[in-house]
Design a protein around this motif. Structure first.
Motif, PDB file in Angstrom:
ATOM      1  N   UNK A  43     -56.879   7.811 -26.964  1.00  0.00           N
ATOM      2  CA  UNK A  43     -55.536   7.756 -27.542  1.00  0.00           C
ATOM      3  C   UNK A  43     -55.293   8.930 -28.478  1.00  0.00           C
ATOM      4  N   UNK A  44     -56.307   9.313 -29.251  1.00  0.00           N
ATOM      5  CA  UNK A  44     -56.183  10.464 -30.139  1.00  0.00           C
ATOM      6  C   UNK A  44     -55.996  11.743 -29.339  1.00  0.00           C
ATOM      7  N   UNK A  45     -56.710  11.862 -28.223  1.00  0.00           N
ATOM      8  CA  UNK A  45     -56.590  13.047 -27.379  1.00  0.00           C
ATOM      9  C   UNK A  45     -55.190  13.152 -26.783  1.00  0.00           C
ATOM     10  N   UNK A  46     -54.677  12.044 -26.250  1.00  0.00           N
ATOM     11  CA  UNK A  46     -53.346  12.060 -25.646  1.00  0.00           C
ATOM     12  C   UNK A  46     -52.270  12.383 -26.679  1.00  0.00           C
ATOM     13  N   UNK A  47     -52.380  11.771 -27.870  1.00  0.00           N
ATOM     14  CA  UNK A  47     -51.393  12.032 -28.915  1.00  0.00           C
ATOM     15  C   UNK A  47     -51.506  13.479 -29.400  1.00  0.00           C
ATOM     16  N   UNK A  48     -52.727  14.008 -29.426  1.00  0.00           N
ATOM     17  CA  UNK A  48     -52.919  15.401 -29.844  1.00  0.00           C
ATOM     18  C   UNK A  48     -52.291  16.358 -28.826  1.00  0.00           C
ATOM     19  N   UNK A  49     -52.380  16.029 -27.542  1.00  0.00           N
ATOM     20  CA  UNK A  49     -51.753  16.865 -26.510  1.00  0.00           C
ATOM     21  C   UNK A  49     -50.237  16.868 -26.688  1.00  0.00           C
ATOM     22  N   UNK A  50     -49.665  15.677 -26.919  1.00  0.00           N
ATOM     23  CA  UNK A  50     -48.222  15.585 -27.152  1.00  0.00           C
ATOM     24  C   UNK A  50     -47.833  16.387 -28.388  1.00  0.00           C
ATOM     25  N   UNK A  51     -48.621  16.259 -29.449  1.00  0.00           N
ATOM     26  CA  UNK A  51     -48.331  16.977 -30.688  1.00  0.00           C
ATOM     27  C   UNK A  51     -48.458  18.483 -30.495  1.00  0.00           C
ATOM     28  N   UNK A  52     -49.401  18.911 -29.658  1.00  0.00           N
ATOM     29  CA  UNK A  52     -49.566  20.342 -29.396  1.00  0.00           C
ATOM     30  C   UNK A  52     -48.366  20.910 -28.657  1.00  0.00           C
ATOM     31  N   UNK A  53     -47.881  20.183 -27.661  1.00  0.00           N
ATOM     32  CA  UNK A  53     -46.701  20.632 -26.914  1.00  0.00           C
ATOM     33  C   UNK A  53     -45.481  20.685 -27.833  1.00  0.00           C
ATOM     34  N   UNK A 105     -49.353  23.560 -36.315  1.00  0.00           N
ATOM     35  CA  UNK A 105     -50.814  23.638 -36.223  1.00  0.00           C
ATOM     36  C   UNK A 105     -51.490  22.424 -36.853  1.00  0.00           C
ATOM     37  N   UNK A 106     -51.154  22.132 -38.103  1.00  0.00           N
ATOM     38  CA  UNK A 106     -51.855  21.061 -38.816  1.00  0.00           C
ATOM     39  C   UNK A 106     -51.732  19.721 -38.107  1.00  0.00           C
ATOM     40  N   UNK A 107     -50.539  19.372 -37.674  1.00  0.00           N
ATOM     41  CA  UNK A 107     -50.328  18.064 -37.048  1.00  0.00           C
ATOM     42  C   UNK A 107     -51.200  17.863 -35.810  1.00  0.00           C
ATOM     43  N   UNK A 108     -51.147  18.750 -34.800  1.00  0.00           N
ATOM     44  CA  UNK A 108     -51.974  18.498 -33.613  1.00  0.00           C
ATOM     45  C   UNK A 108     -53.476  18.560 -33.878  1.00  0.00           C
ATOM     46  N   UNK A 109     -53.916  19.491 -34.740  1.00  0.00           N
ATOM     47  CA  UNK A 109     -55.353  19.624 -34.977  1.00  0.00           C
ATOM     48  C   UNK A 109     -55.887  18.436 -35.778  1.00  0.00           C
ATOM     49  N   UNK A 110     -55.131  18.000 -36.782  1.00  0.00           N
ATOM     50  CA  UNK A 110     -55.585  16.863 -37.585  1.00  0.00           C
ATOM     51  C   UNK A 110     -55.631  15.586 -36.767  1.00  0.00           C
ATOM     52  N   UNK A 111     -54.703  15.430 -35.814  1.00  0.00           N
ATOM     53  CA  UNK A 111     -54.725  14.258 -34.933  1.00  0.00           C
ATOM     54  C   UNK A 111     -55.920  14.351 -33.985  1.00  0.00           C
ATOM     55  N   UNK A 112     -56.164  15.524 -33.443  1.00  0.00           N
ATOM     56  CA  UNK A 112     -57.284  15.707 -32.512  1.00  0.00           C
ATOM     57  C   UNK A 112     -58.622  15.378 -33.179  1.00  0.00           C
ATOM     58  N   UNK A 113     -58.782  15.798 -34.427  1.00  0.00           N
ATOM     59  CA  UNK A 113     -60.049  15.582 -35.121  1.00  0.00           C
ATOM     60  C   UNK A 113     -60.158  14.193 -35.748  1.00  0.00           C
ATOM     61  N   UNK A 114     -59.100  13.407 -35.650  1.00  0.00           N
ATOM     62  CA  UNK A 114     -59.139  12.056 -36.186  1.00  0.00           C
ATOM     63  C   UNK A 114     -58.917  11.963 -37.675  1.00  0.00           C
TER      64      UNK A 114
END
Length: 268
Positions: free
Chosen positions: A144-154, A218-227
């Motif tokens: 779930x973190x990975x999927x949300x991080x992908x959405x946040x990256x886009x 940057x901060x939003x997708x990376x912080x979500x990816x790293x949990x």
């Protein structure tokens, strides 16, 4: 039929933007080497900072190093040195031809910017590969973190393109925008959290930055990816990204309405 033609025209501008990057192989090689050096230096600096130290604000050294490496790679793709040909086309007068095309000028510029972004993704992959070889990368805490991080990256990439285009449109008033671009690049690098994660900033500064669109890049997708950002807070940050997409789109339309008038005054 008109919509299909516009889609094809947008795809054509995207391909043109991609080719404008890939054609300069020397620049690509230099960019890849530069990015690898930046990744290595970022990893080395944060490992030194955390050497023998306990977690800071709940963030351990391994997470901080992974954040630094990923942020450098992401920022290199989102903020290339020449992220739009619009200033050059305004300066040379080619904008007059662009305005006669069936696809609107803003869609032309966004298509070109998207092409540049896609062409630079392999550079980011090379940087991530270098970080992986140095043992600096981490896996997300779950699917779930990975999927949300992908959405946040886009979403972050779309926000970056809108911001870049708005800054590029300063050329309608000043023609030469090298100064504003340099200020924007360095300001965006700091405010987006690519240099220093927001969790290390003073509360008053972080509260101010969170009102700006840069941290969504940057901060939003990376912080979500790293949990480091999870659950409802992560979903809320993605919601903030979507809100910024709406705000920046409206702002771009307002700036373009003024810029169009400026072109008429210049005799375009």
């Amino acid at each position: 039929m008109i919509a299909a033609e516009q889609v094809r025209a947008f795809r054509g501008m995207t391909r043109a933007g991609t080719r404008s990057v890939l054609i300069y192989r020397g620049d690509l090689f230099t960019g890849a080497v530069t990015l690898v050096i930046q990744v290595v230096l970022a990893i080395a600096v944060w490992r030194i900072v955390y050497s023998g130290r306990p977690p800071v604000n709940g963030v351990d050294g391994t997470t901080a190093v992974a954040y630094a490496a990923i942020a450098v790679c992401l920022q290199s793709a989102l903020l290339p040195w020449q992220f739009s040909s619009l200033p050059m086309r305004i300066r040379t007068g080619q904008i007059a031809t662009d305005l006669t095309r069936p696809l609107g000028l803003m869609w032309q510029a966004l298509g070109q910017n998207l092409g540049v972004l896609l062409a630079r993704l392999p550079l980011g992959a090379i940087g991530l590969a270098a970080a992986g070889l140095l043992g600096a990368l981490l896996l997300p805490p779950g699917l779930s973190a990975l999927l949300l991080a992908v959405i946040a990256t886009v979403a972050g990439a779309m926000i970056a393109m809108l911001c870049n285009l708005i800054v590029s449109m300063v050329a309608f008033w000043t023609l030469e925008i090298s100064g504003p671009l340099i200020v924007y690049r360095f300001g965006s690098s700091f405010l987006s959290g690519s240099l220093i994660p927001l969790w290390f900033m003073p509360d008053w500064l972080r509260a101010s930055i969170e009102w700006l669109p840069f941290q969504a890049q940057v901060y939003t997708p990376v912080s979500i990816y790293l949990g480091q950002t999870r659950g409802a807070e992560a979903v809320a940050l993605v919601g903030v990204q979507l809100l910024w997409l709406v705000v920046l789109t409206l702002l771009l339309q307002a700036v373009w309405a003024r810029a169009r008038h400026k072109v008429v005054v210049q005799g375009g």
